[in-house]
Design an enzyme around this catalytic site. Structure first.
Site, PDB file in Angstrom:
ATOM      1  CG  HIS A  69      10.587  12.257  59.858  1.00  0.00           C
ATOM      2  ND1 HIS A  69      11.559  12.606  60.880  1.00  0.00           N
ATOM      3  CD2 HIS A  69       9.684  13.438  60.068  1.00  0.00           C
ATOM      4  CE1 HIS A  69      10.957  13.586  61.649  1.00  0.00           C
ATOM      5  NE2 HIS A  69       9.903  13.959  61.193  1.00  0.00           N
ATOM      6  CB  CYS A  71      12.377  11.641  64.133  1.00  0.00           C
ATOM      7  SG  CYS A  71      13.129  10.241  63.403  1.00  0.00           S
ATOM      8  CG  ASP A  92       6.995  16.105  61.258  1.00  0.00           C
ATOM      9  OD1 ASP A  92       8.079  15.687  62.008  1.00  0.00           O
ATOM     10  OD2 ASP A  92       7.101  16.400  60.081  1.00  0.00           O
TER      11      ASP A  92
END
Length: 467
Positions: A358, A426, A375
């Site tokens: 991630h 991401c 995030d």
């Protein structure tokens, strides 16, 4: 007396100079041999500068100046003339001074007549000064009114014959005001028509339009950069760009599509395919795109914030899983000789964070005095921000030799940001966080725009130029 002619002696108390009636009286005939006092001669005539008006029957009014007003105060006509004299004397000061070169002024001296006034209160007669009235005839070439320079009143111009006029000191408020106003209006209409014939109206309108265009362009100078910055991240792609990206995605995996010499990064077909929908972004694509963002800032420093972009290997070197925090491992990464600037002089410092599978982003926001963590899944990692705060203090002390007080700084885990709604975008979210923040913009995009950003990022990498 013998041999001498007798003469009549005037009575005592009688002034010989005032006894003009005695010497001229026909009842006191004198013999040829008798002497008499000389006749009283009329003194020199003096002019009184006062306006002269034309009466109803073409007769010019006569202006009389009485030498001794007190002697004729009992006489009705004498008092009337004395009062008119004072009135005309005051109004003579209000006469306009005509200095126009386009009018011909002709002075005509015309002696109108002589009037002798005799007082009833005294047997003696008073001498009356004879005054000449002067009529001024002015050839009016234009039908225009005149303005009194002393009091600013409009002067009526009587042009019954259309050839000659006599000035009259009558303001617009009198009975002649309507006629004067009509002539002023007609004169203004004539001048307006002349200006239109000369094209003055068109020239004035064009000048006003040019001024308005200049004003609009001046106002847009402040608005356009903001509008361009807001729209530039969403510029539509041309058909040629889309075709070039599709061709690169289908290229041989080992073929080098583009090479960035200064950073020594090669992009092959296999590496570029990570930008296809549904793929995870790799380090080479992310690092090259960050280099292109720094070059974009160098091209247009006034348009973008002053930033520093660390590559994807920086944080793993700074914080090792085995040894922990190690500033010495990255101390040489930011030498002034290599960068050309100090990190403390930047507005923002971007640090990509890779956590297993991630991608997230950490920001040292020097401009706003805070450490930020972004995030796309809205996660929180305080240890990352603590490590970056320690690094910033060590970096400034080492390079700038000054201490930094972080007591007023704060940590921010950004929650108002575009969220990821799949398991593979991401890395793309992280790159667009950096892109928008380096422009000084809010994060105004969403998940639906990720396919567009993927194609655009591939195009910019193939062109080696971020837009």
């Amino acid at each position: 007396m013998d041999g001498m002619s007798s003469y009549h002696k005037p009575s005592a108390g009688l002034n010989p100079c005032e006894s003009s009636s005695f010497s001229h009286s026909p009842s006191r005939a004198m013999s040829p041999g008798n002497y008499r006092y000389p006749e009283v001669k009329t003194p020199l005539r003096r002019q009184v500068h006062a306006p002269s008006r034309v009466g109803k029957f073409g007769m010019t009014r006569q202006i009389r100046r009485i030498r001794s007003p007190r002697r004729v105060s009992g006489n009705g006509l004498g008092g009337f003339l004395a009062r008119n004299y004072n009135m005309l004397k005051r109004s003579a000061l209000d006469l306009p001074v005509c200095c126009r070169k386009d009018r011909e002024v002709i002075d005509v001296d015309d002696e109108i007549g002589v009037v002798e006034m005799i007082s009833d209160d005294d047997d003696t007669s008073s001498e009356v000064e004879i005054v000449e009235n002067v009529a001024m005839e002015v050839d009016e070439k234009e039908d225009e009114p005149f303005v009194n320079r002393k009091n600013g009143n409009l002067m009526m111009v009587d042009d019954a014959n259309k050839k000659s006029s006599v000035f009259s000191n009558r303001p617009v408020r009198d009975v002649w005001g309507f006629e004067a106003y009509r002539k002023v209006l007609k004169s203004a209409e004539n001048r307006t028509s002349k200006l239109k014939d000369r094209g003055f109206g068109d020239a004035l309108k064009e000048r006003c339009r040019a001024l308005l265009r200049g004003l609009c362009s001046f106002l847009k100078q402040d608005e356009e950069p903001v509008e361009d910055v807001q729209h530039e991240p969403f510029l539509p792609l041309s058909k040629d760009d889309v075709t070039a990206v599709k061709r690169a995605f289908s290229a041989n995996t080992r073929n080098i599509l583009v090479t960035h010499v200064s950073s020594n990064i090669d992009i092959t077909g296999e590496i570029l395919r990570c930008l296809k929908p549904g793929q995870w972004l790799n380090d080479e694509v992310i690092n090259l795109y960050l280099v292109l963002l720094k070059e974009r800032e160098a091209r247009e420093p006034k348009k973008f914030l002053k930033c520093h972009f660390f590559n994807t290997f920086f944080y793993t070197k700074l914080v090792n899983l085995k040894t922990g925090y190690n500033y010495g491992a990255v101390r040489r990464w930011t030498s002034v000789k290599k960068l050309g600037y100090y990190l403390i002089d930047c507005d923002k410092i971007f640090i990509p964070i890779h956590m297993n599978i991630h991608w997230t982003l950490a920001v040292i926001n020097i401009k706003d005095r805070k450490f930020q963590y972004l995030d796309s899944f809205k996660g929180r990692e305080p240890k990352i921000l603590d490590a970056l705060a320690r690094y910033f203090v060590d970096e400034v002390r080492d390079k700038s030799e000054v201490g930094v007080d972080l007591s007023q700084w704060r940590q921010e885990f950004v929650q108002d940001l575009p969220e990821q709604r799949n398991g593979f975008d991401c890395g793309m979210f992280m790159l667009k966080y950096i892109d928008f923040y380096s422009r000084g913009l809010n994060l105004c995009f969403n998940q639906e725009q990720m396919p567009y950003f993927r194609v655009r990022t591939a195009k910019e990498i193939l062109q080696l130029k971020a837009e």
